[in-house]
Design a protein around this motif. Sequence first.
Motif, short mmCIF file in Angstrom:
data_model
loop_
_atom_site.label_atom_id
_atom_site.label_comp_id
_atom_site.label_asym_id
_atom_site.label_seq_id
_atom_site.Cartn_x
_atom_site.Cartn_y
_atom_site.Cartn_z
N ALA A 71 35.07 30.64 34.36
CA ALA A 71 34.43 30.29 35.63
C ALA A 71 32.92 30.27 35.44
N PRO A 72 32.23 29.37 36.15
CA PRO A 72 30.78 29.33 36.01
C PRO A 72 30.15 30.62 36.52
N HIS A 73 29.11 31.04 35.86
CA HIS A 73 28.34 32.22 36.25
C HIS A 73 29.18 33.49 36.25
N GLY A 74 30.28 33.51 35.50
CA GLY A 74 31.09 34.72 35.39
C GLY A 74 31.76 35.12 36.69
N ARG A 75 32.11 34.16 37.52
CA ARG A 75 32.71 34.48 38.81
C ARG A 75 34.20 34.72 38.64
N ILE A 76 34.53 35.93 38.27
CA ILE A 76 35.91 36.34 38.04
C ILE A 76 36.29 37.37 39.10
N ALA A 77 37.38 37.09 39.82
CA ALA A 77 37.88 38.04 40.82
C ALA A 77 38.76 39.05 40.09
N PRO A 78 38.43 40.34 40.15
CA PRO A 78 39.19 41.35 39.42
C PRO A 78 40.65 41.41 39.86
N ALA A 79 41.54 41.53 38.87
CA ALA A 79 42.98 41.58 39.15
C ALA A 79 43.34 42.79 40.01
N HIS A 80 42.63 43.90 39.84
CA HIS A 80 42.99 45.10 40.61
C HIS A 80 42.63 44.99 42.09
N CYS A 81 41.89 43.95 42.47
CA CYS A 81 41.55 43.72 43.88
C CYS A 81 42.54 42.80 44.59
N PRO A 98 36.64 45.18 50.44
CA PRO A 98 35.94 46.36 49.94
C PRO A 98 36.00 46.47 48.41
N CYS A 99 37.14 46.13 47.83
CA CYS A 99 37.28 46.20 46.38
C CYS A 99 36.36 45.17 45.71
N LEU A 100 36.36 43.94 46.24
CA LEU A 100 35.48 42.91 45.67
C LEU A 100 34.01 43.30 45.82
N ALA A 128 42.85 33.81 48.19
CA ALA A 128 42.86 33.42 46.78
C ALA A 128 42.62 31.93 46.60
N ARG A 129 43.27 31.09 47.39
CA ARG A 129 43.11 29.64 47.26
C ARG A 129 41.68 29.23 47.59
N GLU A 139 41.10 37.23 37.40
CA GLU A 139 40.99 37.91 36.13
C GLU A 139 42.37 38.04 35.50
N ILE A 140 42.47 37.70 34.24
CA ILE A 140 43.73 37.85 33.54
C ILE A 140 43.86 39.33 33.20
N GLY A 141 44.91 39.91 33.67
CA GLY A 141 45.08 41.35 33.44
C GLY A 141 46.41 41.80 33.98
N TYR A 142 46.48 43.03 34.31
CA TYR A 142 47.73 43.62 34.77
C TYR A 142 48.02 43.19 36.19
#
Length: 144
Positions: A71-81, A98-100, A128-129, A139-142
């Motif tokens: 993603a541009p500028h490192g805009r990754i939404a954390p999987a744990h959120c 709050p998590c984000l 998400a969409r 984020e690719i993760g658990y």
Amino acid sequence: MFRSLRSSLSAFALAAAVALGGLGATAAPARADADDAARILGGIIALYAIGRAIEMSNDRNHPTRQYHVPAPHGRIAPAHCYVEFPARDGYFRGYSGPCLQHSVRHGLPDACARDYHTQHGRQTFYGARCMSQHGWQHEIGYGH
């Protein structure tokens, strides 16, 4: 190479079918018996089978490759959120506000924010969409 060969075979099959069909439309009465009809039909089926075999071979030789584009500028939404829950307007899939805000801290798209009542009171969640449409990636993760 296979693509042009496949197009040539398709054109040949069409021409053969038209030519064979035209034979029956002559002024002379048709005197084909069941064996002739079976040979003609067998020829058409054989041409179709050859075309399909070439097409399938071509598909196997060139598998579709998928690449992960960051993603541009490192805009990754954390999987744990990431959260999912039934909502009044359907099923919500997205991210806890709050998590984000704790993980990302800035640059969240206001257009994606939705408020929902939870057991902890009113909280903001980001769809998400909508996040994806604003250049965010999961984020690719658990988990999800």
